[in-house]
Each structure stands twice: as C-alpha cells, then as structure tokens.
Design a protein around this motif. Sequence first.
Motif, PDB file in Angstrom:
ATOM      1  N   LYS A  54      43.463  24.449  41.951  1.00  7.31           N
ATOM      2  CA  LYS A  54      42.711  25.695  41.938  1.00  7.31           C
ATOM      3  C   LYS A  54      42.691  26.282  40.526  1.00  7.31           C
ATOM      4  CE  LYS A  54      43.676  27.126  46.715  1.00  7.31           C
ATOM      5  NZ  LYS A  54      44.282  28.183  47.561  1.00  7.31           N
ATOM      6  N   ARG A  66      41.232  29.804  38.426  1.00  4.64           N
ATOM      7  CA  ARG A  66      40.584  31.114  38.435  1.00  4.64           C
ATOM      8  C   ARG A  66      39.740  31.223  37.170  1.00  4.64           C
ATOM      9  NH1 ARG A  66      41.388  35.532  41.328  1.00  4.64           N
ATOM     10  NH2 ARG A  66      43.272  34.615  42.224  1.00  4.64           N
ATOM     11  N   ASN A  85      36.164  34.241  42.489  1.00  3.28           N
ATOM     12  CA  ASN A  85      36.281  33.678  41.140  1.00  3.28           C
ATOM     13  C   ASN A  85      37.336  32.580  41.057  1.00  3.28           C
ATOM     14  OD1 ASN A  85      34.438  35.671  40.609  1.00  3.28           O
ATOM     15  ND2 ASN A  85      35.435  36.388  38.753  1.00  3.28           N
ATOM     16  N   VAL A  86      37.446  31.789  42.117  1.00  3.25           N
ATOM     17  CA  VAL A  86      38.380  30.666  42.149  1.00  3.25           C
ATOM     18  C   VAL A  86      37.600  29.415  42.541  1.00  3.25           C
ATOM     19  CG1 VAL A  86      40.422  29.670  43.246  1.00  3.25           C
ATOM     20  CG2 VAL A  86      40.345  32.114  42.740  1.00  3.25           C
TER      21      VAL A  86
END
Length: 246
Positions: free
Chosen positions: A12, A14, A4-5
């Motif tokens: 980055k 999430r 889930n990144v």
Amino acid sequence: MGGNVIRIANQKYRYFKSRDIDGKVKTVTIKRDALGDIYLYFSCETNENEVLTRTGESVGFDFGLKIFLTGSERKNIISPLFFKQNAKLIVKANRNLSRKQKASNNRQKARLNLARLHKKVTNMRRDFHWKTAQYLTGKYALISIENLNLKAMQKRFGRKISDLGFADFVNKLKYETQKAGSNVVEVGNFFPSSQLCSNCGYQNKELKELRIREWTCPKCGKHHDRDLNAAINIKKEGERIFFSRK
C-alpha cells in the motif's frame, strides 16, 4: 483504492494528489524516478466544453541563447540557466560519488544526493516554462515562434540548448493555448527571419554569422537589432500563415 491510497504489488502507498481526478479513469501509469519517488499518471475520459478562438494581441518571438525569447513588442523573457546555476554543486556531487566505494551505503547516499540536484534543476525549469506559457497565453491571442532544428543546435551549442529546454516549453505553450483559446503558429526554420529587413523587406543574404548582432539595411537605411528584427519578421510571417488558413 480510496482515501489517497493505492496498492502496488501487494504494497500500500499513500499518495498526494496534485489535482483532483476529473472524469472516468481509463488508465493509470506508474513511474519511479532516480530518487525512488513514485508518480501516478491518470488518463481520464472527460466531457470538455469547446474553447472558442479569442481575438486579441499578436506577438512574435525569436529564440536565443542569451535571451530566451526576444519579443516583437520589445518585451523580452530571460531564462535563468538552471543547470548553469547549479553546475558547481552538481560537479561537486559527481566527484563525491566517484570517490565512494562501489555497492557501499555511502555511495548510495551520494547517488541520491546527485539525483536530488538534477531533479531540482528539472523542477525549476519546468516551473519557469509553465509560468511563462500561462503568462503568454493570457496576454496574447496569436503567438508566432520559429520551428527550430534543435538537434542541429544542440550539436553546435551543446548543453546550453538542453538547459533552455525550448522544445519542452513549446509543448507546454501549445497545451496552454488550447485551454485559453489562443493560437500558436510555428514558422518554418528555413524562413530567413534574421536576414529580412522588417521595415522594407530587403533580404541581406550576407547576414549569416551569429556574431553580427546589429546591421543596417542597405536599401532603406533602417538600423536593426538582429533578434528584435527577427521577432518582428516572425510575427508578420506567423500572421500571414494564420490568416491564410481562414
């Protein structure tokens, strides 16, 4: 990236998945709203099972300003006017924003507060539309509605048409019917659903003013509620159109 990144421009992020990703991802669309929240839209290639058309109850609905949907089966759906519900807060937030000095931190906070209110209204309306569409497609096999000239209605009735969001609702209704095996039939906006007597078929061409909410057929004597009568006629015309395609 996994877990889930996702990486966007070397940064980055999430993210929370509202649903599992099904199938092979073909494209990813990234959007940022007025609050700065980022949304990911995945377009996937899937193998879907054919949904067969089901049989069941038929219904017609007349769209209105006071009652969102008047049903031919005398079951009406009332739409909370979400913008109207929150209008005082939105007006207050607009005034607060206009008082703030341009390019200041306080103005940025006020702008975000106003954006949150508009997002709240949008989410409330969207939730109402999805739940209503799911309920109707679960209950009825054939749903007949009018193909309305919403641009003309918006010019005449203003923000209230936008608050009801009928066009967005119809799109959601069509999507849900595809999954449930139900059908939506759109009756042309030139069909005189309000003028026709649903009992004998007589057309009362004098019935043009929206302020006339009830009328009695001069031919058969049947007394009509304007919206209920229109819904019954829309149901009949929708059934005629649907079965003529067979």
